[in-house]
Design an enzyme around this catalytic site. Structure first.
Site, PDB file in Angstrom:
ATOM      1  N   ARG A  12      10.505 -10.331 -24.917  1.00 56.91           N
ATOM      2  CA  ARG A  12       9.634 -10.425 -23.744  1.00 56.91           C
ATOM      3  C   ARG A  12      10.384 -10.873 -22.502  1.00 56.91           C
ATOM      4  NH1 ARG A  12       6.375 -12.170 -27.861  1.00 56.91           N
ATOM      5  NH2 ARG A  12       6.705 -14.331 -27.261  1.00 56.91           N
TER       6      ARG A  12
ATOM      7  N   GLU B 198      11.011 -24.645 -36.589  1.00 60.49           N
ATOM      8  CA  GLU B 198      10.164 -25.570 -37.342  1.00 60.49           C
ATOM      9  C   GLU B 198      10.558 -25.529 -38.828  1.00 60.49           C
ATOM     10  OE1 GLU B 198       6.111 -24.753 -36.566  1.00 60.49           O
ATOM     11  OE2 GLU B 198       5.388 -26.498 -37.695  1.00 60.49           O
TER      12      GLU B 198
END
Ligand code: AMP
Length: 170
Positions: A58, A95
């Site tokens: 993006r 994470e």
């Protein structure tokens, strides 16, 4: 123009607990898309930049028109194995587990003044890794710019001394 109205919240995408910031309504509006590029062109046209560096995918959508507008190179940073020439790699923590990004080793001229660009600043891990890549190939990140900043994740802290600018804050 209230750009926030062109960002769509998608709960639990791509996984539970993530509120995904969907930019496709903004991309669908030439007026909103252009106003984002106008804001950055205004901010960065007089700071003597040598390149816009962005991460897939993006980031590319915004960095390419901005680089063209500023008349400076667009430099892609990609996931491993995508760039065809000799690359250097940085690995960063997610994470769960790690991820890596690559840049061409000859992407920047020595001392190049770089704008780092992406759609969202979340934890800052991605942008910090791109910043390390820029430095390793001889560039200097003058500022890191994001369309959106998820302030509650404190991504700025990971970018340490690099100035951060965002158009929309949550
Ligand atoms: P981070 O490394 O945590 O700052 O994550 C930044 C990268 O993940 C950017 O390339 C974003 O496009 C993407 N990202 C992270 N969080 C979101 C979100 N809530 N909505 C959309 N994209 C996100």
């Amino acid at each position: 123009m209230d750009l926030k109205t062109f960002i769509r919240d998608i709960p639990d995408f791509p996984k539970k607990g993530i509120m995904f910031k969907d930019i496709t309504p903004l991309l669908k509006s030439p007026e909103a898309f252009r106003s984002v590029i106008d804001i950055w062109a205004e901010r960065y046209s007089k700071v003597g930049l040598d390149a816009v560096v962005a991460m897939e995918s993006r980031g590319f959508i915004f960095a390419a028109p901005l680089a063209l507008r500023l008349g400076i190179p667009f430099i892609p940073v990609r996931k491993p194995g995508k760039l065809p020439y000799r690359t250097i790699k940085e690995t960063y923590e997610l994470e769960y587990g790690t991820d890596s990004l690559e840049i061409h080793e000859d992407a920047l001229a020595p001392g190049a003044r770089v704008l780092l660009l992406d759609d969202v600043l979340a934890t800052g891990g991605t942008a910090a890794a791109v910043s390390r890549l820029v430095e390793r190939v001889g560039g200097k990140v003058v500022e890191a710019a994001f369309l959106m900043e998820l302030s509650f994740l404190h991504g700025r802290e990971k970018l340490k001394t690099t100035p951060v600018n965002s158009i929309i804050q949550y």
